[in-house]
Design an enzyme around this catalytic site. Structure first.
Site, PDB file in Angstrom:
ATOM      1  NE  ARG B  60      77.395  34.987  54.145  1.00 55.03           N
ATOM      2  CZ  ARG B  60      78.307  34.272  53.480  1.00 55.03           C
ATOM      3  NH1 ARG B  60      77.956  33.216  52.816  1.00 55.03           N
ATOM      4  NH2 ARG B  60      79.584  34.621  53.486  1.00 55.03           N
ATOM      5  CB  THR B  61      76.138  41.909  52.970  1.00 54.89           C
ATOM      6  OG1 THR B  61      76.510  41.277  54.189  1.00 54.89           O
ATOM      7  CG2 THR B  61      75.481  43.232  53.277  1.00 54.89           C
ATOM      8  CE  LYS B  89      89.671  55.520  35.598  1.00 49.33           C
ATOM      9  NZ  LYS B  89      88.601  56.150  34.799  1.00 49.33           N
ATOM     10  NE  ARG B 110      80.471  44.418  53.782  1.00 45.90           N
ATOM     11  CZ  ARG B 110      80.231  43.131  53.949  1.00 45.90           C
ATOM     12  NH1 ARG B 110      81.028  42.228  53.402  1.00 45.90           N
ATOM     13  NH2 ARG B 110      79.198  42.727  54.655  1.00 45.90           N
ATOM     14  CG  HIS B 138      77.339  44.025  59.001  1.00 45.93           C
ATOM     15  ND1 HIS B 138      76.320  44.494  58.199  1.00 45.93           N
ATOM     16  CD2 HIS B 138      77.842  42.938  58.370  1.00 45.93           C
ATOM     17  CE1 HIS B 138      76.233  43.722  57.125  1.00 45.93           C
ATOM     18  NE2 HIS B 138      77.143  42.774  57.210  1.00 45.93           N
TER      19      HIS B 138
END
Lengths: 154, 312
Positions: B60-61, B89, B110, B138
Protein backbone atom coordinates in the site's frame (compact mmCIF):
# COMPACT_ATOMS: atom_id res chain seq x y z
CA UNK A 1 41.29 23.05 47.79
CA UNK A 2 38.82 24.30 50.33
CA UNK A 3 37.67 21.03 51.80
CA UNK A 4 40.05 19.45 54.30
CA UNK A 5 39.04 16.00 53.09
CA UNK A 6 41.01 16.58 49.93
CA UNK A 7 44.07 16.18 52.07
CA UNK A 8 43.13 12.56 52.62
CA UNK A 9 45.13 12.02 49.47
CA UNK A 10 48.28 13.92 48.77
CA UNK A 11 48.33 17.29 47.05
CA UNK A 12 49.48 17.25 43.48
CA UNK A 13 51.95 19.60 41.87
CA UNK A 14 50.15 19.74 38.56
CA UNK A 15 47.28 17.97 36.94
CA UNK A 16 43.55 17.69 37.42
CA UNK A 17 41.44 17.11 40.48
CA UNK A 18 37.91 15.96 39.77
CA UNK A 19 35.97 16.74 42.90
CA UNK A 20 32.35 16.26 44.01
CA UNK A 21 31.89 13.16 41.90
CA UNK A 22 28.65 11.41 42.79
CA UNK A 23 29.49 8.62 45.26
CA UNK A 24 30.55 5.34 43.65
CA UNK A 25 30.82 6.94 40.21
CA UNK A 26 34.61 7.48 40.24
CA UNK A 27 35.37 4.30 38.31
CA UNK A 28 32.77 5.18 35.67
CA UNK A 29 34.45 8.56 35.32
CA UNK A 30 37.86 6.92 34.91
CA UNK A 31 36.45 4.57 32.28
CA UNK A 32 34.83 7.45 30.45
CA UNK A 33 38.12 9.33 30.42
CA UNK A 34 39.92 6.22 29.17
CA UNK A 35 42.21 6.29 32.17
CA UNK A 36 43.24 2.75 33.06
CA UNK A 37 46.72 3.27 34.51
CA UNK A 38 48.58 2.35 31.34
CA UNK A 39 49.24 6.04 30.58
CA UNK A 40 51.74 6.14 33.43
CA UNK A 41 50.23 9.13 35.25
CA UNK A 42 49.83 8.81 38.98
CA UNK A 43 46.08 8.57 39.61
CA UNK A 44 44.60 8.67 43.08
CA UNK A 45 41.00 7.67 43.70
CA UNK A 46 39.06 8.33 46.88
CA UNK A 47 35.63 6.79 47.32
CA UNK A 48 32.79 7.79 49.64
CA UNK A 49 34.64 10.73 51.13
CA UNK A 50 32.48 12.70 53.62
CA UNK A 51 31.41 15.96 52.02
CA UNK A 52 30.12 19.20 53.48
CA UNK A 53 27.91 19.93 50.45
CA UNK A 54 26.59 16.43 50.00
CA UNK A 55 26.73 13.42 52.25
CA UNK A 56 29.47 11.63 50.31
CA UNK A 57 31.51 12.16 47.22
CA UNK A 58 34.30 10.57 45.21
CA UNK A 59 37.50 12.35 44.25
CA UNK A 60 40.00 11.62 41.48
CA UNK A 61 43.41 13.23 41.20
CA UNK A 62 45.26 12.80 37.95
CA UNK A 63 48.80 14.04 37.92
CA UNK A 64 50.24 15.76 34.85
CA UNK A 65 47.02 15.66 32.86
CA UNK A 66 44.88 18.72 32.19
CA UNK A 67 41.35 17.82 31.27
CA UNK A 68 39.95 19.59 28.24
CA UNK A 69 36.37 20.70 27.63
CA UNK A 70 35.70 17.61 25.48
CA UNK A 71 36.68 15.43 28.45
CA UNK A 72 34.43 17.47 30.69
CA UNK A 73 31.50 16.79 28.37
CA UNK A 74 32.09 13.09 28.85
CA UNK A 75 31.82 13.39 32.63
CA UNK A 76 28.69 15.53 32.48
CA UNK A 77 26.38 12.61 31.88
CA UNK A 78 27.94 10.41 34.56
CA UNK A 79 28.35 12.89 37.36
CA UNK A 80 26.90 16.27 36.45
CA UNK A 81 27.76 17.78 39.86
CA UNK A 82 31.47 17.12 39.57
CA UNK A 83 33.90 20.03 39.54
CA UNK A 84 37.21 20.20 37.72
CA UNK A 85 40.22 21.83 39.31
CA UNK A 86 43.25 22.37 37.13
CA UNK A 87 46.30 22.44 39.39
CA UNK A 88 49.55 24.17 38.55
CA UNK A 89 52.38 24.54 41.07
CA UNK A 90 50.16 23.10 43.81
CA UNK A 91 47.61 25.89 43.27
CA UNK A 92 44.21 25.88 41.62
CA UNK A 93 44.87 27.59 38.30
CA UNK A 94 41.35 27.05 37.01
CA UNK A 95 38.14 25.88 38.64
CA UNK A 96 35.56 24.62 36.23
CA UNK A 97 32.02 23.50 36.97
CA UNK A 98 30.75 20.92 34.59
CA UNK A 99 27.93 22.14 32.42
CA UNK A 100 25.60 19.59 30.92
CA UNK A 101 25.69 20.31 27.19
CA UNK A 102 22.65 20.43 24.90
CA UNK A 103 23.96 17.39 23.08
CA UNK A 104 26.98 15.13 23.01
CA UNK A 105 28.35 13.89 19.70
CA UNK A 106 30.67 11.03 18.92
CA UNK A 107 31.28 9.94 22.50
CA UNK A 108 28.45 7.56 23.41
CA UNK A 109 26.67 4.87 21.37
CA UNK A 110 22.90 4.76 21.19
CA UNK A 111 21.88 1.68 23.24
CA UNK A 112 19.21 0.81 20.63
CA UNK A 113 20.94 -1.82 18.50
CA UNK A 114 18.46 -1.18 15.70
CA UNK A 115 19.27 2.53 15.56
CA UNK A 116 20.69 3.68 12.23
CA UNK A 117 23.65 5.17 14.14
CA UNK A 118 24.70 1.61 15.07
CA UNK A 119 24.16 0.21 11.59
CA UNK A 120 25.51 2.70 9.07
CA UNK A 121 29.12 3.80 8.83
CA UNK A 122 30.14 7.44 9.08
CA UNK A 123 27.26 8.58 11.32
CA UNK A 124 28.31 10.58 14.35
CA UNK A 125 26.14 9.26 17.17
CA UNK A 126 24.53 12.19 18.94
CA UNK A 127 22.83 12.08 22.34
CA UNK A 128 20.47 14.99 22.96
CA UNK A 129 19.92 16.18 26.55
CA UNK A 130 16.19 16.85 27.02
CA UNK A 131 16.34 17.64 30.73
CA UNK A 132 19.61 18.92 32.19
CA UNK A 133 18.47 18.67 35.83
CA UNK A 134 17.09 15.15 35.84
CA UNK A 135 19.38 14.11 32.95
CA UNK A 136 16.86 12.84 30.43
CA UNK A 137 18.58 11.77 27.22
CA UNK A 138 17.38 11.00 23.72
CA UNK A 139 19.11 9.67 20.63
CA UNK A 140 19.09 12.31 17.91
CA UNK A 141 18.39 9.68 15.25
CA UNK A 142 16.03 7.01 16.62
CA UNK A 143 14.48 9.35 19.25
CA UNK A 144 14.60 6.68 21.95
CA UNK A 145 14.75 7.95 25.50
CA UNK A 146 18.00 6.60 26.91
CA UNK A 147 18.70 5.46 30.46
CA UNK A 148 22.00 6.99 31.49
CA UNK A 149 23.11 3.61 32.85
CA UNK A 150 22.77 2.10 29.38
CA UNK A 151 25.21 4.54 27.80
CA UNK A 152 28.33 2.96 26.39
CA UNK A 153 31.25 4.72 24.87
CA UNK A 154 31.99 4.36 21.20
CA UNK B 1 -9.36 30.36 8.40
CA UNK B 2 -6.37 30.29 6.09
CA UNK B 3 -3.61 28.11 7.39
CA UNK B 4 0.06 28.47 6.52
CA UNK B 5 1.70 25.74 4.48
CA UNK B 6 4.48 24.56 6.79
CA UNK B 7 5.06 21.51 4.59
CA UNK B 8 6.58 23.25 1.56
CA UNK B 9 10.04 21.78 0.95
CA UNK B 10 9.95 20.01 4.34
CA UNK B 11 10.88 16.47 5.32
CA UNK B 12 8.24 14.21 6.83
CA UNK B 13 10.44 12.29 9.25
CA UNK B 14 8.28 12.14 12.36
CA UNK B 15 4.71 13.08 13.19
CA UNK B 16 6.17 14.74 16.29
CA UNK B 17 7.45 17.52 14.03
CA UNK B 18 3.91 18.64 13.18
CA UNK B 19 1.36 20.56 15.26
CA UNK B 20 -2.37 19.95 15.39
CA UNK B 21 -2.73 22.94 13.07
CA UNK B 22 -0.33 21.35 10.58
CA UNK B 23 -2.28 18.08 10.69
CA UNK B 24 -5.56 19.88 10.11
CA UNK B 25 -3.98 21.75 7.22
CA UNK B 26 -3.19 18.38 5.63
CA UNK B 27 -6.71 17.10 6.29
CA UNK B 28 -8.22 20.20 4.66
CA UNK B 29 -5.84 19.88 1.71
CA UNK B 30 -6.86 16.23 1.35
CA UNK B 31 -10.52 17.32 1.23
CA UNK B 32 -9.66 19.80 -1.53
CA UNK B 33 -7.64 17.27 -3.53
CA UNK B 34 -10.52 14.78 -3.37
CA UNK B 35 -12.90 17.33 -4.90
CA UNK B 36 -10.65 18.14 -7.86
CA UNK B 37 -11.09 16.59 -11.30
CA UNK B 38 -8.08 14.69 -12.66
CA UNK B 39 -6.97 17.50 -14.97
CA UNK B 40 -7.27 20.07 -12.15
CA UNK B 41 -4.69 18.38 -9.95
CA UNK B 42 -2.34 17.21 -12.66
CA UNK B 43 -0.40 20.49 -12.47
CA UNK B 44 0.75 19.95 -8.87
CA UNK B 45 3.38 17.35 -9.74
CA UNK B 46 3.91 18.03 -13.43
CA UNK B 47 7.52 17.52 -14.46
CA UNK B 48 8.46 16.35 -10.96
CA UNK B 49 9.86 12.95 -10.02
CA UNK B 50 9.25 10.97 -6.87
CA UNK B 51 12.09 8.59 -5.99
CA UNK B 52 11.27 5.70 -3.70
CA UNK B 53 13.73 3.45 -1.89
CA UNK B 54 12.19 0.48 -0.10
CA UNK B 55 14.54 -1.74 1.89
CA UNK B 56 11.52 -3.62 3.25
CA UNK B 57 8.46 -5.02 1.46
CA UNK B 58 5.46 -2.79 0.90
CA UNK B 59 2.21 -2.93 -1.01
CA UNK B 60 0.00 0.00 0.00
CA UNK B 61 2.57 2.60 0.99
CA UNK B 62 4.66 2.37 -2.15
CA UNK B 63 1.75 1.92 -4.54
CA UNK B 64 -0.27 4.72 -2.95
CA UNK B 65 2.68 7.12 -3.22
CA UNK B 66 3.16 6.13 -6.87
CA UNK B 67 -0.54 6.44 -7.60
CA UNK B 68 -0.69 9.76 -5.78
CA UNK B 69 2.28 11.14 -7.74
CA UNK B 70 0.73 9.95 -11.00
CA UNK B 71 -2.57 11.66 -10.11
CA UNK B 72 -0.63 14.92 -9.67
CA UNK B 73 0.93 14.60 -13.14
CA UNK B 74 4.34 13.50 -11.86
CA UNK B 75 6.36 10.35 -12.29
CA UNK B 76 8.04 7.87 -9.98
CA UNK B 77 11.30 5.94 -10.10
CA UNK B 78 12.78 3.72 -7.49
CA UNK B 79 14.06 0.64 -5.77
CA UNK B 80 11.58 -1.75 -4.25
CA UNK B 81 13.69 -4.87 -4.21
CA UNK B 82 17.17 -4.17 -2.91
CA UNK B 83 18.43 -7.41 -4.51
CA UNK B 84 18.29 -5.67 -7.88
CA UNK B 85 20.19 -2.55 -6.84
CA UNK B 86 23.69 -1.73 -5.61
CA UNK B 87 22.36 -2.11 -2.06
CA UNK B 88 22.91 -5.83 -2.66
CA UNK B 89 26.57 -5.03 -3.40
CA UNK B 90 26.87 -3.30 -0.04
CA UNK B 91 26.23 0.30 -1.05
CA UNK B 92 25.49 2.39 2.03
CA UNK B 93 22.20 4.09 2.75
CA UNK B 94 24.05 7.40 2.58
CA UNK B 95 25.27 6.82 -0.99
CA UNK B 96 21.92 5.43 -2.10
CA UNK B 97 20.19 8.56 -0.80
CA UNK B 98 22.77 10.86 -2.40
CA UNK B 99 22.21 9.24 -5.78
CA UNK B 100 18.42 9.27 -5.54
CA UNK B 101 18.67 12.92 -4.50
CA UNK B 102 20.30 13.65 -7.88
CA UNK B 103 17.54 11.93 -9.85
CA UNK B 104 14.37 12.98 -8.06
CA UNK B 105 12.57 15.92 -6.45
CA UNK B 106 11.27 14.10 -3.41
CA UNK B 107 12.36 10.82 -1.79
CA UNK B 108 10.16 8.24 -0.08
CA UNK B 109 12.22 5.92 2.13
CA UNK B 110 11.39 2.71 3.98
CA UNK B 111 14.26 1.22 5.96
CA UNK B 112 14.54 -1.38 8.75
CA UNK B 113 16.58 0.83 11.09
CA UNK B 114 15.08 3.29 13.56
CA UNK B 115 16.16 6.83 12.75
CA UNK B 116 17.01 6.03 9.12
CA UNK B 117 14.82 8.80 7.70
CA UNK B 118 16.24 11.43 10.03
CA UNK B 119 19.72 10.47 8.87
CA UNK B 120 18.61 10.46 5.22
CA UNK B 121 17.11 13.92 5.68
CA UNK B 122 20.51 15.22 6.80
CA UNK B 123 22.06 13.96 3.57
CA UNK B 124 19.42 14.84 1.03
CA UNK B 125 18.84 18.28 -0.46
CA UNK B 126 15.34 17.28 -1.52
CA UNK B 127 12.60 16.42 0.99
CA UNK B 128 12.54 12.96 2.55
CA UNK B 129 9.28 11.25 3.42
CA UNK B 130 9.56 8.52 6.03
CA UNK B 131 7.58 5.52 4.77
CA UNK B 132 8.52 3.41 7.79
CA UNK B 133 11.71 3.45 9.86
CA UNK B 134 12.29 0.23 11.78
CA UNK B 135 9.89 0.04 14.71
CA UNK B 136 10.21 3.79 15.24
CA UNK B 137 7.68 5.62 13.07
CA UNK B 138 5.43 5.62 10.03
CA UNK B 139 4.16 9.20 10.07
CA UNK B 140 2.14 9.24 6.83
CA UNK B 141 0.25 6.13 7.98
CA UNK B 142 -0.71 7.94 11.18
CA UNK B 143 -1.83 11.01 9.23
CA UNK B 144 -4.07 8.88 7.01
CA UNK B 145 -5.33 7.01 10.09
CA UNK B 146 -6.34 10.28 11.74
CA UNK B 147 -7.94 11.45 8.50
CA UNK B 148 -9.88 8.18 8.26
CA UNK B 149 -11.18 8.59 11.81
CA UNK B 150 -12.17 12.19 11.07
CA UNK B 151 -14.04 11.27 7.90
CA UNK B 152 -15.70 8.11 9.17
CA UNK B 153 -16.61 9.28 12.67
CA UNK B 154 -17.05 12.99 11.92
CA UNK B 155 -14.61 13.93 14.68
CA UNK B 156 -11.52 12.72 16.53
CA UNK B 157 -12.21 14.37 19.89
CA UNK B 158 -14.17 12.49 22.53
CA UNK B 159 -13.74 9.06 21.00
CA UNK B 160 -12.70 5.89 22.78
CA UNK B 161 -10.05 4.19 20.70
CA UNK B 162 -8.65 0.70 21.23
CA UNK B 163 -5.34 -0.30 19.67
CA UNK B 164 -4.70 -4.03 19.69
CA UNK B 165 -1.89 -6.36 18.65
CA UNK B 166 1.84 -5.81 18.42
CA UNK B 167 2.32 -2.55 20.25
CA UNK B 168 5.99 -3.12 20.93
CA UNK B 169 7.34 -3.37 17.41
CA UNK B 170 4.49 -1.73 15.46
CA UNK B 171 5.83 1.54 14.10
CA UNK B 172 2.38 2.74 13.06
CA UNK B 173 1.35 2.67 16.72
CA UNK B 174 3.96 5.16 17.88
CA UNK B 175 3.18 7.64 15.11
CA UNK B 176 -0.55 7.23 15.76
CA UNK B 177 -0.19 7.81 19.51
CA UNK B 178 1.85 10.95 18.95
CA UNK B 179 -0.78 12.13 16.44
CA UNK B 180 -3.64 11.36 18.85
CA UNK B 181 -2.01 13.38 21.62
CA UNK B 182 -3.37 16.45 19.81
CA UNK B 183 -6.94 15.36 20.58
CA UNK B 184 -9.10 14.58 23.60
CA UNK B 185 -9.40 10.80 23.32
CA UNK B 186 -9.48 7.80 25.64
CA UNK B 187 -7.07 5.13 24.47
CA UNK B 188 -6.97 1.46 25.37
CA UNK B 189 -3.76 -0.34 24.44
CA UNK B 190 -4.45 -4.07 24.26
CA UNK B 191 -1.57 -6.49 23.83
CA UNK B 192 0.08 -9.56 25.35
CA UNK B 193 2.45 -8.42 28.15
CA UNK B 194 5.46 -9.25 25.96
CA UNK B 195 4.22 -6.94 23.20
CA UNK B 196 3.16 -3.95 25.27
CA UNK B 197 4.07 -0.45 24.17
CA UNK B 198 7.70 0.63 24.78
CA UNK B 199 7.46 3.12 27.63
CA UNK B 200 10.60 4.94 26.56
CA UNK B 201 9.07 5.59 23.15
CA UNK B 202 6.00 7.36 24.55
CA UNK B 203 7.96 9.26 27.21
CA UNK B 204 7.23 12.65 25.65
CA UNK B 205 3.44 12.13 25.69
CA UNK B 206 3.09 10.10 28.90
CA UNK B 207 1.32 12.95 30.70
CA UNK B 208 -0.52 14.32 27.68
CA UNK B 209 -2.64 11.37 26.69
CA UNK B 210 -5.16 9.22 28.52
CA UNK B 211 -3.92 5.64 28.11
CA UNK B 212 -5.07 2.42 29.78
CA UNK B 213 -3.24 -0.85 29.13
CA UNK B 214 -5.07 -4.20 28.91
CA UNK B 215 -4.23 -7.77 27.97
CA UNK B 216 -7.72 -8.93 27.00
CA UNK B 217 -10.01 -7.52 24.34
CA UNK B 218 -13.37 -9.11 25.19
CA UNK B 219 -14.52 -6.59 27.81
CA UNK B 220 -12.78 -3.51 26.45
CA UNK B 221 -14.19 -3.89 22.94
CA UNK B 222 -17.71 -3.02 24.17
CA UNK B 223 -16.56 0.50 25.09
CA UNK B 224 -14.83 1.34 21.81
CA UNK B 225 -15.76 3.74 19.02
CA UNK B 226 -12.70 2.76 17.01
CA UNK B 227 -10.75 -0.50 17.11
CA UNK B 228 -7.34 -0.24 15.47
CA UNK B 229 -6.00 -3.74 14.82
CA UNK B 230 -2.36 -4.46 14.04
CA UNK B 231 -0.56 -7.52 12.81
CA UNK B 232 1.83 -9.34 15.11
CA UNK B 233 4.95 -8.88 13.01
CA UNK B 234 6.98 -12.05 12.76
CA UNK B 235 9.82 -10.25 11.00
CA UNK B 236 10.54 -7.98 13.98
CA UNK B 237 10.89 -10.71 16.60
CA UNK B 238 14.50 -11.46 17.54
CA UNK B 239 13.35 -14.96 18.57
CA UNK B 240 10.78 -16.85 16.45
CA UNK B 241 9.76 -18.96 19.47
CA UNK B 242 8.54 -15.78 21.11
CA UNK B 243 6.49 -15.05 17.98
CA UNK B 244 4.93 -18.53 18.09
CA UNK B 245 3.80 -17.90 21.68
CA UNK B 246 1.79 -14.79 20.84
CA UNK B 247 0.65 -15.18 17.22
CA UNK B 248 -3.09 -15.43 16.90
CA UNK B 249 -3.66 -13.97 20.38
CA UNK B 250 -6.44 -11.69 19.13
CA UNK B 251 -8.97 -12.54 16.49
CA UNK B 252 -11.65 -10.16 15.29
CA UNK B 253 -14.59 -12.19 14.01
CA UNK B 254 -18.37 -11.95 13.84
CA UNK B 255 -18.74 -13.39 17.32
CA UNK B 256 -16.61 -10.81 19.14
CA UNK B 257 -18.34 -8.03 17.20
CA UNK B 258 -21.79 -9.04 18.55
CA UNK B 259 -21.25 -7.12 21.76
CA UNK B 260 -19.79 -3.95 20.29
CA UNK B 261 -21.27 -0.51 19.66
CA UNK B 262 -23.32 -0.47 16.46
CA UNK B 263 -21.16 2.29 15.03
CA UNK B 264 -17.82 0.74 15.95
CA UNK B 265 -15.22 1.27 13.22
CA UNK B 266 -12.51 -1.34 12.68
CA UNK B 267 -9.25 -0.10 11.20
CA UNK B 268 -6.05 -1.89 10.23
CA UNK B 269 -2.93 -0.48 8.52
CA UNK B 270 -2.72 -3.78 6.59
CA UNK B 271 -1.42 -6.27 5.63
CA UNK B 272 -3.44 -8.54 7.88
CA UNK B 273 -2.90 -12.22 8.49
CA UNK B 274 -5.58 -13.92 10.55
CA UNK B 275 -6.20 -11.18 13.13
CA UNK B 276 -9.34 -10.05 11.28
CA UNK B 277 -11.57 -12.74 9.79
CA UNK B 278 -12.38 -12.22 6.12
CA UNK B 279 -16.03 -12.66 7.11
CA UNK B 280 -15.81 -9.25 8.81
CA UNK B 281 -14.87 -7.52 5.54
CA UNK B 282 -18.49 -6.98 4.52
CA UNK B 283 -19.54 -5.56 7.88
CA UNK B 284 -20.23 -1.81 7.88
CA UNK B 285 -17.89 -1.75 10.89
CA UNK B 286 -14.93 -2.72 8.68
CA UNK B 287 -13.36 0.45 7.30
CA UNK B 288 -9.81 -0.78 6.61
CA UNK B 289 -10.16 -0.73 2.84
CA UNK B 290 -11.60 2.80 2.96
CA UNK B 291 -8.59 3.63 5.14
CA UNK B 292 -6.26 2.37 2.39
CA UNK B 293 -8.17 4.47 -0.17
CA UNK B 294 -7.83 7.60 1.98
CA UNK B 295 -4.12 6.81 2.07
CA UNK B 296 -3.63 7.59 -1.60
CA UNK B 297 -5.56 10.85 -1.31
CA UNK B 298 -3.81 12.04 1.84
CA UNK B 299 -0.43 11.22 0.30
CA UNK B 300 -1.41 13.16 -2.83
CA UNK B 301 -2.19 16.10 -0.53
CA UNK B 302 1.16 15.73 1.22
CA UNK B 303 3.08 15.63 -2.06
CA UNK B 304 1.11 18.65 -3.27
CA UNK B 305 1.99 20.83 -0.28
CA UNK B 306 5.61 19.68 -0.12
CA UNK B 307 6.14 20.44 -3.82
CA UNK B 308 3.99 23.59 -4.06
CA UNK B 309 4.09 26.55 -1.68
CA UNK B 310 0.62 27.84 -2.54
CA UNK B 311 -1.26 25.13 -4.43
CA UNK B 312 -4.70 26.64 -3.73
Amino acid sequence: MSEPNQLLVRRIEQGTVIDHIDPSKAFNVLKTLNINGKEGNIVTVALNVPSSKREKKDIIKIENKFLKRKDTDRIALISPNATINIIKNYKVAEKRKIEVPDSITDIFKCPNVNCISNNEKNILSTIVVLDKVNIVLKCKYCSRIIDINDLEEI
Amino acid sequence: MTRTNHFFGKDIVSIKDFSKDDLEFIFETTDKIRKLKPDEKSEFGKGRTLGYIFYEPSTRTRMSFEAAMASLGGSSIGIFDSKFSSIEKGESLADTIRIMDLYSDIIVLRHPNDGSSRYAAELSNNPIINAGSGSEEHPTQAMLDLYTILKEKGRINNLTIGIVGDLKYGRTIYSLLYGLKNYQVDIYLISPPTLSVRSESIYEIRNKINIKQENYLDEVIKKLDVLYVTRIQKERFPDTQEYEKVKGTYKIDDKILENTKTDLSIMHPLPRLDEISHLVDNSPKAIYFKQAAYGKELRAALLTVILNECPF
